[in-house]
Motif scaffolding. Sequence first.
Motif, PDB file in Angstrom:
ATOM      1  N   SER A  75      37.360  32.718  51.156  1.00 48.72           N
ATOM      2  CA  SER A  75      36.011  32.709  51.719  1.00 48.72           C
ATOM      3  C   SER A  75      35.619  34.029  52.371  1.00 48.72           C
ATOM      4  CB  SER A  75      35.866  31.571  52.728  1.00 48.72           C
ATOM      5  OG  SER A  75      36.792  31.741  53.787  1.00 48.72           O
ATOM      6  N   ARG A  76      36.562  34.920  52.604  1.00 49.74           N
ATOM      7  CA  ARG A  76      36.265  36.187  53.262  1.00 49.74           C
ATOM      8  C   ARG A  76      35.959  37.317  52.289  1.00 49.74           C
ATOM      9  NH1 ARG A  76      41.041  36.435  57.902  1.00 49.74           N
ATOM     10  NH2 ARG A  76      40.435  34.544  59.005  1.00 49.74           N
ATOM     11  N   TYR A  77      36.042  37.058  51.007  1.00 48.37           N
ATOM     12  CA  TYR A  77      35.950  38.123  50.025  1.00 48.37           C
ATOM     13  C   TYR A  77      34.834  37.899  49.013  1.00 48.37           C
ATOM     14  CZ  TYR A  77      40.362  39.763  51.853  1.00 48.37           C
ATOM     15  OH  TYR A  77      41.331  40.235  52.686  1.00 48.37           O
ATOM     16  N   ALA A  78      34.345  39.004  48.485  1.00 48.10           N
ATOM     17  CA  ALA A  78      33.384  38.959  47.399  1.00 48.10           C
ATOM     18  C   ALA A  78      34.101  38.628  46.096  1.00 48.10           C
ATOM     19  CB  ALA A  78      32.676  40.310  47.282  1.00 48.10           C
ATOM     20  N   MET A  79      33.340  38.050  45.188  1.00 47.33           N
ATOM     21  CA  MET A  79      33.856  37.737  43.857  1.00 47.33           C
ATOM     22  C   MET A  79      32.892  38.298  42.822  1.00 47.33           C
ATOM     23  SD  MET A  79      36.637  36.068  44.478  1.00 47.33           S
ATOM     24  CE  MET A  79      37.022  35.512  42.809  1.00 47.33           C
ATOM     25  N   GLY A  80      33.442  38.776  41.736  1.00 51.19           N
ATOM     26  CA  GLY A  80      32.602  39.326  40.680  1.00 51.19           C
ATOM     27  C   GLY A  80      33.053  38.863  39.302  1.00 51.19           C
ATOM     28  N   TRP A  81      32.107  38.890  38.387  1.00 53.03           N
ATOM     29  CA  TRP A  81      32.401  38.645  36.968  1.00 53.03           C
ATOM     30  C   TRP A  81      32.036  39.906  36.183  1.00 53.03           C
ATOM     31  CZ3 TRP A  81      35.001  34.641  34.930  1.00 53.03           C
ATOM     32  CH2 TRP A  81      35.078  33.443  35.646  1.00 53.03           C
ATOM     33  N   PHE A  82      32.921  40.301  35.296  1.00 47.97           N
ATOM     34  CA  PHE A  82      32.709  41.413  34.390  1.00 47.97           C
ATOM     35  C   PHE A  82      33.026  40.929  32.983  1.00 47.97           C
ATOM     36  CE2 PHE A  82      32.319  45.121  37.256  1.00 47.97           C
ATOM     37  CZ  PHE A  82      32.640  44.518  38.454  1.00 47.97           C
ATOM     38  N   ARG A  83      32.591  41.704  32.002  1.00 49.45           N
ATOM     39  CA  ARG A  83      32.926  41.333  30.629  1.00 49.45           C
ATOM     40  C   ARG A  83      33.163  42.576  29.796  1.00 49.45           C
ATOM     41  NH1 ARG A  83      27.048  38.994  28.528  1.00 49.45           N
ATOM     42  NH2 ARG A  83      25.977  41.012  28.345  1.00 49.45           N
ATOM     43  N   GLN A  84      33.950  42.399  28.750  1.00 54.26           N
ATOM     44  CA  GLN A  84      34.234  43.498  27.842  1.00 54.26           C
ATOM     45  C   GLN A  84      34.170  43.010  26.415  1.00 54.26           C
ATOM     46  OE1 GLN A  84      37.940  45.592  28.509  1.00 54.26           O
ATOM     47  NE2 GLN A  84      37.128  47.426  27.537  1.00 54.26           N
ATOM     48  N   ALA A  85      33.212  43.550  25.687  1.00 57.82           N
ATOM     49  CA  ALA A  85      33.060  43.230  24.273  1.00 57.82           C
ATOM     50  C   ALA A  85      33.927  44.170  23.440  1.00 57.82           C
ATOM     51  CB  ALA A  85      31.596  43.356  23.870  1.00 57.82           C
ATOM     52  N   PRO A  86      34.281  43.770  22.229  1.00 61.02           N
ATOM     53  CA  PRO A  86      35.119  44.627  21.375  1.00 61.02           C
ATOM     54  C   PRO A  86      34.497  46.003  21.183  1.00 61.02           C
ATOM     55  CG  PRO A  86      34.939  42.438  20.454  1.00 61.02           C
ATOM     56  CD  PRO A  86      33.970  42.481  21.599  1.00 61.02           C
ATOM     57  N   GLY A  87      35.279  47.027  21.424  1.00 59.92           N
ATOM     58  CA  GLY A  87      34.815  48.383  21.219  1.00 59.92           C
ATOM     59  C   GLY A  87      33.898  48.925  22.291  1.00 59.92           C
ATOM     60  N   LYS A  88      33.703  48.158  23.352  1.00 56.96           N
ATOM     61  CA  LYS A  88      32.795  48.598  24.422  1.00 56.96           C
ATOM     62  C   LYS A  88      33.524  48.647  25.750  1.00 56.96           C
ATOM     63  CE  LYS A  88      28.542  46.874  22.303  1.00 56.96           C
ATOM     64  NZ  LYS A  88      27.303  46.077  22.524  1.00 56.96           N
ATOM     65  N   GLU A  89      32.925  49.358  26.697  1.00 55.46           N
ATOM     66  CA  GLU A  89      33.486  49.415  28.034  1.00 55.46           C
ATOM     67  C   GLU A  89      33.197  48.115  28.779  1.00 55.46           C
ATOM     68  OE1 GLU A  89      33.172  54.241  28.810  1.00 55.46           O
ATOM     69  OE2 GLU A  89      32.054  52.841  30.068  1.00 55.46           O
ATOM     70  N   ARG A  90      34.040  47.850  29.751  1.00 51.91           N
ATOM     71  CA  ARG A  90      33.810  46.672  30.574  1.00 51.91           C
ATOM     72  C   ARG A  90      32.529  46.875  31.384  1.00 51.91           C
ATOM     73  NH1 ARG A  90      38.986  44.417  33.493  1.00 51.91           N
ATOM     74  NH2 ARG A  90      38.872  46.408  34.600  1.00 51.91           N
ATOM     75  N   GLU A  91      31.734  45.815  31.485  1.00 51.61           N
ATOM     76  CA  GLU A  91      30.475  45.912  32.215  1.00 51.61           C
ATOM     77  C   GLU A  91      30.344  44.801  33.243  1.00 51.61           C
ATOM     78  OE1 GLU A  91      26.868  45.377  29.986  1.00 51.61           O
ATOM     79  OE2 GLU A  91      27.454  43.406  29.226  1.00 51.61           O
ATOM     80  N   PHE A  92      29.597  45.102  34.263  1.00 50.68           N
ATOM     81  CA  PHE A  92      29.318  44.151  35.338  1.00 50.68           C
ATOM     82  C   PHE A  92      28.415  43.036  34.842  1.00 50.68           C
ATOM     83  CE2 PHE A  92      28.379  42.600  39.473  1.00 50.68           C
ATOM     84  CZ  PHE A  92      27.019  42.405  39.554  1.00 50.68           C
TER      85      PHE A  92
END
Length: 122
Positions: free
Chosen positions: A30-47
């Motif tokens: 509960s004290r921390y932020a959470m994030g989701w990122f994704r990475q498609a084939p051949g691409k950089e990971r994105e927010f």
Amino acid sequence: QVQLVESGGGLVQAGGSLRLSCAASGRTFSRYAMGWFRQAPGKEREFVAAINWIGFSTYNVHSVKGRFTISRDNAKNTVYLQMNSLKPEDTAVYYCATGGIATMSEASYDYWGQGTQVTVSS
């Protein structure tokens, strides 16, 4: 030892929905932020989206705003990503991460899950 375990990925047709979950352990969730990122084939990971410890959220407006919703249940140490109106371009490995600040930058997050595959067919 902090661990993040994603689940809920799979194969879905365009226009469908999925809900990803990320269960956290090893520190006071509960004290921390959470994030989701994704990475498609051949691409950089994105927010994709992030949520801070009190529930304020931010999104990658250009790609998911209005279709994806991030939420958290501090009692269950879990963060969710509800994904609606899925498109083939949403196909990627989705990662959850935890850190001190809910930002778009990967540098804000110090622990990452292993990822879950989401595939959207046309």
